[in-house]
Structure formats: C-alpha cells, structure tokens
Design an enzyme around this catalytic site. Structure first.
Site, PDB file in Angstrom:
ATOM      1  N   GLY A  16     144.957  19.906 120.294  1.00 56.59           N
ATOM      2  CA  GLY A  16     144.230  18.692 120.697  1.00 56.59           C
ATOM      3  C   GLY A  16     144.798  17.466 120.005  1.00 56.59           C
ATOM      4  O   GLY A  16     145.776  17.551 119.246  1.00 56.59           O
ATOM      5  N   ALA A  91     139.008  23.102 115.055  1.00 60.76           N
ATOM      6  CA  ALA A  91     138.657  23.439 116.442  1.00 60.76           C
ATOM      7  C   ALA A  91     137.239  22.993 116.764  1.00 60.76           C
ATOM      8  O   ALA A  91     136.321  23.210 115.969  1.00 60.76           O
ATOM      9  CB  ALA A  91     138.794  24.946 116.661  1.00 60.76           C
ATOM     10  N   ILE A  93     134.448  21.757 120.293  1.00 65.47           N
ATOM     11  CA  ILE A  93     134.217  21.394 121.693  1.00 65.47           C
ATOM     12  C   ILE A  93     132.930  20.569 121.787  1.00 65.47           C
ATOM     13  O   ILE A  93     132.130  20.554 120.846  1.00 65.47           O
ATOM     14  CB  ILE A  93     134.064  22.646 122.594  1.00 65.47           C
ATOM     15  CG1 ILE A  93     132.903  23.557 122.109  1.00 65.47           C
ATOM     16  CG2 ILE A  93     135.360  23.428 122.684  1.00 65.47           C
ATOM     17  CD1 ILE A  93     132.534  24.658 123.082  1.00 65.47           C
ATOM     18  N   THR A  94     132.757  19.913 122.922  1.00 66.03           N
ATOM     19  CA  THR A  94     131.467  19.274 123.204  1.00 66.03           C
ATOM     20  C   THR A  94     130.910  19.852 124.505  1.00 66.03           C
ATOM     21  O   THR A  94     131.677  20.236 125.405  1.00 66.03           O
ATOM     22  CB  THR A  94     131.603  17.749 123.405  1.00 66.03           C
ATOM     23  OG1 THR A  94     132.630  17.501 124.372  1.00 66.03           O
ATOM     24  CG2 THR A  94     131.925  17.033 122.120  1.00 66.03           C
ATOM     25  N   ASP A  96     127.907  18.053 126.017  1.00 70.05           N
ATOM     26  CA  ASP A  96     126.858  17.046 125.833  1.00 70.05           C
ATOM     27  C   ASP A  96     125.805  17.105 126.948  1.00 70.05           C
ATOM     28  O   ASP A  96     126.120  17.385 128.108  1.00 70.05           O
ATOM     29  CB  ASP A  96     127.472  15.640 125.836  1.00 70.05           C
ATOM     30  CG  ASP A  96     128.351  15.367 124.615  1.00 70.05           C
ATOM     31  OD1 ASP A  96     128.398  16.216 123.712  1.00 70.05           O
ATOM     32  OD2 ASP A  96     128.987  14.293 124.577  1.00 70.05           O
ATOM     33  N   GLN A 149     123.153  11.597 117.690  1.00 68.73           N
ATOM     34  CA  GLN A 149     123.768  10.955 118.855  1.00 68.73           C
ATOM     35  C   GLN A 149     123.097  11.503 120.105  1.00 68.73           C
ATOM     36  O   GLN A 149     123.076  12.730 120.294  1.00 68.73           O
ATOM     37  CB  GLN A 149     125.271  11.247 118.902  1.00 68.73           C
ATOM     38  CG  GLN A 149     125.957  10.852 120.205  1.00 68.73           C
ATOM     39  CD  GLN A 149     125.839   9.363 120.518  1.00 68.73           C
ATOM     40  OE1 GLN A 149     126.068   8.504 119.660  1.00 68.73           O
ATOM     41  NE2 GLN A 149     125.458   9.036 121.742  1.00 68.73           N
ATOM     42  N   GLN A 152     123.744  15.069 121.958  1.00 72.79           N
ATOM     43  CA  GLN A 152     124.589  15.972 121.155  1.00 72.79           C
ATOM     44  C   GLN A 152     123.783  16.815 120.164  1.00 72.79           C
ATOM     45  O   GLN A 152     124.227  17.044 119.038  1.00 72.79           O
ATOM     46  CB  GLN A 152     125.651  15.162 120.409  1.00 72.79           C
ATOM     47  CG  GLN A 152     126.739  14.613 121.323  1.00 72.79           C
ATOM     48  CD  GLN A 152     128.022  14.336 120.573  1.00 72.79           C
ATOM     49  OE1 GLN A 152     128.020  13.583 119.600  1.00 72.79           O
ATOM     50  NE2 GLN A 152     129.112  14.950 120.992  1.00 72.79           N
ATOM     51  N   TYR A 155     126.029  19.706 119.132  1.00 70.46           N
ATOM     52  CA  TYR A 155     127.202  19.259 118.376  1.00 70.46           C
ATOM     53  C   TYR A 155     126.794  18.728 116.991  1.00 70.46           C
ATOM     54  O   TYR A 155     127.407  19.060 115.970  1.00 70.46           O
ATOM     55  CB  TYR A 155     127.889  18.178 119.203  1.00 70.46           C
ATOM     56  CG  TYR A 155     129.227  17.685 118.704  1.00 70.46           C
ATOM     57  CD1 TYR A 155     130.403  18.344 119.034  1.00 70.46           C
ATOM     58  CD2 TYR A 155     129.320  16.524 117.935  1.00 70.46           C
ATOM     59  CE1 TYR A 155     131.631  17.863 118.604  1.00 70.46           C
ATOM     60  CE2 TYR A 155     130.545  16.041 117.508  1.00 70.46           C
ATOM     61  CZ  TYR A 155     131.700  16.709 117.850  1.00 70.46           C
ATOM     62  OH  TYR A 155     132.918  16.223 117.427  1.00 70.46           O
ATOM     63  N   TYR A 187     134.550   7.763 116.139  1.00 75.46           N
ATOM     64  CA  TYR A 187     135.126   7.874 117.480  1.00 75.46           C
ATOM     65  C   TYR A 187     136.629   7.563 117.413  1.00 75.46           C
ATOM     66  O   TYR A 187     137.036   6.466 117.078  1.00 75.46           O
ATOM     67  CB  TYR A 187     134.388   6.954 118.447  1.00 75.46           C
ATOM     68  CG  TYR A 187     133.046   7.534 118.845  1.00 75.46           C
ATOM     69  CD1 TYR A 187     132.849   8.127 120.080  1.00 75.46           C
ATOM     70  CD2 TYR A 187     131.971   7.540 117.949  1.00 75.46           C
ATOM     71  CE1 TYR A 187     131.631   8.696 120.433  1.00 75.46           C
ATOM     72  CE2 TYR A 187     130.747   8.099 118.295  1.00 75.46           C
ATOM     73  CZ  TYR A 187     130.587   8.670 119.537  1.00 75.46           C
ATOM     74  OH  TYR A 187     129.385   9.236 119.880  1.00 75.46           O
TER      75      TYR A 187
HETATM   76  N1  CAA Z   1     119.839   6.454 124.276  1.00 78.39           N
HETATM   77  C1  CAA Z   1     118.593   6.544 124.764  1.00 78.39           C
HETATM   78  N2  CAA Z   1     118.307   7.040 125.985  1.00 78.39           N
HETATM   79  C2  CAA Z   1     119.346   7.450 126.727  1.00 78.39           C
HETATM   80  C3  CAA Z   1     120.681   7.388 126.265  1.00 78.39           C
HETATM   81  C4  CAA Z   1     120.906   6.850 124.995  1.00 78.39           C
HETATM   82  N3  CAA Z   1     122.139   6.716 124.482  1.00 78.39           N
HETATM   83  N4  CAA Z   1     121.489   7.891 127.233  1.00 78.39           N
HETATM   84  C5  CAA Z   1     120.682   8.271 128.247  1.00 78.39           C
HETATM   85  N5  CAA Z   1     119.399   7.987 127.939  1.00 78.39           N
HETATM   86  C6  CAA Z   1     118.211   8.235 128.768  1.00 78.39           C
HETATM   87  C7  CAA Z   1     118.458   7.944 130.220  1.00 78.39           C
HETATM   88  O1  CAA Z   1     118.174   6.606 130.496  1.00 78.39           O
HETATM   89  C8  CAA Z   1     117.477   8.871 130.887  1.00 78.39           C
HETATM   90  O2  CAA Z   1     116.172   8.360 130.775  1.00 78.39           O
HETATM   91  P1  CAA Z   1     115.054   8.661 131.865  1.00 78.39           P
HETATM   92  O3  CAA Z   1     114.939  10.148 131.967  1.00 78.39           O
HETATM   93  O4  CAA Z   1     113.858   7.985 131.330  1.00 78.39           O
HETATM   94  O5  CAA Z   1     115.586   8.044 133.118  1.00 78.39           O
HETATM   95  C9  CAA Z   1     117.508  10.108 129.999  1.00 78.39           C
HETATM   96  O6  CAA Z   1     117.938   9.624 128.716  1.00 78.39           O
HETATM   97  C10 CAA Z   1     118.444  11.195 130.488  1.00 78.39           C
HETATM   98  O7  CAA Z   1     119.685  10.595 130.795  1.00 78.39           O
HETATM   99  P2  CAA Z   1     120.785  11.391 131.555  1.00 78.39           P
HETATM  100  O8  CAA Z   1     120.202  12.154 132.723  1.00 78.39           O
HETATM  101  O9  CAA Z   1     121.954  10.491 131.821  1.00 78.39           O
HETATM  102  O10 CAA Z   1     121.142  12.444 130.432  1.00 78.39           O
HETATM  103  P3  CAA Z   1     122.230  13.552 130.432  1.00 78.39           P
HETATM  104  O11 CAA Z   1     121.625  14.827 130.018  1.00 78.39           O
HETATM  105  O12 CAA Z   1     123.042  13.529 131.682  1.00 78.39           O
HETATM  106  O13 CAA Z   1     123.163  13.112 129.227  1.00 78.39           O
HETATM  107  C11 CAA Z   1     124.960  11.995 128.255  1.00 78.39           C
HETATM  108  C12 CAA Z   1     123.728  11.865 129.142  1.00 78.39           C
HETATM  109  C13 CAA Z   1     126.071  12.758 129.000  1.00 78.39           C
HETATM  110  C14 CAA Z   1     124.670  12.716 126.969  1.00 78.39           C
HETATM  111  C15 CAA Z   1     125.392  10.585 127.969  1.00 78.39           C
HETATM  112  O14 CAA Z   1     124.323   9.916 127.341  1.00 78.39           O
HETATM  113  C16 CAA Z   1     126.578  10.502 127.068  1.00 78.39           C
HETATM  114  O15 CAA Z   1     127.713  10.784 127.464  1.00 78.39           O
HETATM  115  N6  CAA Z   1     126.355  10.085 125.810  1.00 78.39           N
HETATM  116  C17 CAA Z   1     127.417   9.969 124.832  1.00 78.39           C
HETATM  117  C18 CAA Z   1     127.515  11.245 124.081  1.00 78.39           C
HETATM  118  C19 CAA Z   1     128.585  11.111 123.042  1.00 78.39           C
HETATM  119  O16 CAA Z   1     128.683  10.124 122.314  1.00 78.39           O
HETATM  120  N7  CAA Z   1     129.424  12.104 122.956  1.00 78.39           N
HETATM  121  C20 CAA Z   1     130.494  12.055 122.015  1.00 78.39           C
HETATM  122  C21 CAA Z   1     131.645  12.852 122.560  1.00 78.39           C
HETATM  123  S1  CAA Z   1     133.092  12.646 121.570  1.00 78.39           S
HETATM  124  C22 CAA Z   1     132.716  13.469 120.160  1.00 78.39           C
HETATM  125  O17 CAA Z   1     131.755  14.164 120.045  1.00 78.39           O
HETATM  126  C23 CAA Z   1     133.697  13.281 119.034  1.00 78.39           C
HETATM  127  C24 CAA Z   1     132.993  12.854 117.820  1.00 78.39           C
HETATM  128  O18 CAA Z   1     132.845  13.640 116.912  1.00 78.39           O
HETATM  129  C25 CAA Z   1     132.521  11.465 117.714  1.00 78.39           C
END
Ligand code: CAA
Length: 248
Positions: A16, A91, A93-94, A96, A149, A152, A155, A187
């Site tokens: 990765g 290693a 994975i996410t 989310d 977060q 997560q 995670y 990030y």
């Molecule tokens: N804060 C508060 N509320 C939120 C929110 C947030 N950040 N994101 C979504 N919501 C709310 C939505 O508005 C929705 O509300 P209602 O039910 O009232 O309408 C509810 O939460 C559900 O939203 P979704 O249906 O969109 O939720 P989902 O299960 O599909 O998940 C998600 C959404 C994919 C998690 C998306 O929020 C996302 O991608 N978030 C970022 C996650 C992230 O930062 N991942 C890091 C990956 S990289 C990594 O992990 C490396 C590292 O170490 C940093």
C-alpha cells in the site's frame, strides 16, 4: 558498514501507499527489507516496479488476520534470510459505515486485519528479539484511534486497541533492548483516504491546520527514526503525525 545494514525489517501490508514509502526509506537506510503481502499478483508487479527503481525487496505472503499464516511466513523468512529485527505492523483495512448499519462481517474483518494481526505477527518475532537483545515493534495506528470518526467504530476500536497493546508490551520488554511504539498518522494521501467521497474528504482536509493531506514519506521518516538505535529511549509512546488535526 552502517549499524542498520544487517537488520531485517518486516513490513506488513507493504504494497500500500504507506508501506511502499516505508520500504523505500528503510532500504535507503541500509536494512534488508521484507514486504508482506496478501495479493500475489499485485505484489509481484509492485516488486518488479520497485526493482526498476533500484529497490531489491523480498516479498512474503501471509494473511495477517491468521495466526498460523503469520507463523509460517516468519519461519520462512528466518529460514531464507534470518530473524526479523524490526517489525512494522502496518497492514490495515477500512469497512466504514454508521454503526447502526454495520454488519458483524465488517466489524470482524477490521478487528481481525487491523488488531489481531498485531498479536499474530508480534508473537512470532518477540522471543528472538528478546534473545538478541534488540528489537523494534512499530504499530501503525491512526488519528482515528486517538479520537472518534463518524463511520469508523470498527476501525477506531482496532486502532485504539493497537496502542493499548503497545503500552503493555513496551513495559514487558523494556529491559531487553526491545522498544514498542505506536505511530498515529492523520489523513495521508493514500488510496485508503482517496477512497473517501471527495466531498467528505474535502471537509476533513478543511479541519487539518496544516491545510493538506500528509505525505507517505513523512510517515516513513518517523518509522525510520523509531527503528534506529537513536530511538532506544522511546518506548510505549504514541507519536502523532496529523498536521495538527488532533492535539490533546
Ligand atoms: N457527522 C455526523 N453525522 C453524519 C456524518 C458525520 N460526519 N456523516 C453522515 N452523517 C449522518 C447522515 O447525515 C445521516 O443522517 P440521517 O440518518 O439523519 O439522515 C446518517 O449520519 C447516516 O449517513 P449515511 O447513510 O451517509 O451513513 P453511512 O453508513 O453510509 O456512512 C460514511 C457514511 C461512509 C461513513 C461517510 O460518513 C464517510 O465516508 N465518512 C468518512 C469516514 C472516514 O473518515 N474514513 C477514513 C478512511 S481513511 C482512514 O481510515 C485512514 C486513517 O487512518 C485516517
């Protein structure tokens, strides 16, 4: 000959973005670099590309979520090259998703790959490190193990668990020349972060005081320092590298 020249470093999930940067930096430092992979086709292509850039890196298969698979890999490395002196548990994975919709499979996959893996690999190398009177365990956690977060819960639990492990093992092996530390990147510009929807990613970047994603090589330099003899007095630490996104 430098002090690091004969040390073997094993990096899990090495193909990765972060793993690749670590492999290159530690190779440049003079280590024998061993890269763990799960996807053979990807790993062979990765190895060939690095070879073209002048990096001669051995690749070994293991599913880090599987204790016996890690044992076989580490035994094979010992037979072929020697005992691992520096282990980077990288290693991860996410899977989310909001917790209220999270499946057991998505919980389990992240806990197994990101946290069980730390036990699975470290358990097989620790006694040789103790016998040798030198060792480095470097656990790559995350800012999202230090704070919450949205999306997560799996995670964050795994990444916070890694540092719990670090703290206790560090105490147990501190007088044996073995250090155990956690690095918590924020990030970083990897495929994992680029997989987050652009709109959400931009909101996240807006919360980083430095104003950008981190570079993979910035994390690699920290790994390089922790692996070195200069870091002998650092153990049980959790080093943040997050552009000021989480200060506490
Ligand atoms: N804060 C508060 N509320 C939120 C929110 C947030 N950040 N994101 C979504 N919501 C709310 C939505 O508005 C929705 O509300 P209602 O039910 O009232 O309408 C509810 O939460 C559900 O939203 P979704 O249906 O969109 O939720 P989902 O299960 O599909 O998940 C998600 C959404 C994919 C998690 C998306 O929020 C996302 O991608 N978030 C970022 C996650 C992230 O930062 N991942 C890091 C990956 S990289 C990594 O992990 C490396 C590292 O170490 C940093």
């Amino acid at each position: 000959m430098s002090a690091t020249e004969k040390k073997i470093v094993l990096i899990t999930g090495a193909t990765g973005g972060l793993g690749t940067a670590m492999c290159k930096k530690l190779y440049d430092d003079g280590y024998i670099v061993v890269a763990n992979y799960r996807n053979e086709e990807k790993a062979k292509e990765w190895q060939a590309n690095l070879k073209k850039e002048g990096y001669d890196i051995a690749i070994y298969y293991a599913d880090v979520a599987d204790f016996d698979s890690c044992g076989k890999m580490i035994q094979q490395i010992a037979d072929d090259i020697g005992h691992v002196g520096v282990l980077v548990n990288n290693a991860g994975i996410t899977k989310d998703g909001a917790f209220r919709k999270m499946s057991y499979e998505n919980w389990k996959a992240v806990i197994s790959t990101n946290l069980d893996s730390v036990f699975n690999c470290t358990r097989h190398v620790i006694n040789y490190m103790i016998e040798n009177g030198f060792g480095r365990i470097i656990n790559i956690s995350s800012v999202n193990g230090q704070r919450g977060q949205f999306g997560q819960s799996n995670y964050s639990a795994a990444k916070a668990g890694m540092h719990g492990f670090t703290k206790t093992l560090a105490m147990e092996v501190a007088n044996k020349g073995v250090t155990v530390n956690t690095i918590s990147p924020g990030y970083i510009g990897t495929d994992m972060v680029m997989a987050v929807k652009e709109e959400i990613r931009n909101q996240i970047i807006a919360q980083i005081p430095v104003g950008r994603l981190g570079g993979t090589e910035e994390v690699a330099y920290l790994v390089s320092f922790l692996a070195s003899e200069h870091a002998s007095f650092i153990t049980g630490a959790n080093l943040s590298i997050n552009g000021g996104q989480h200060v506490y």
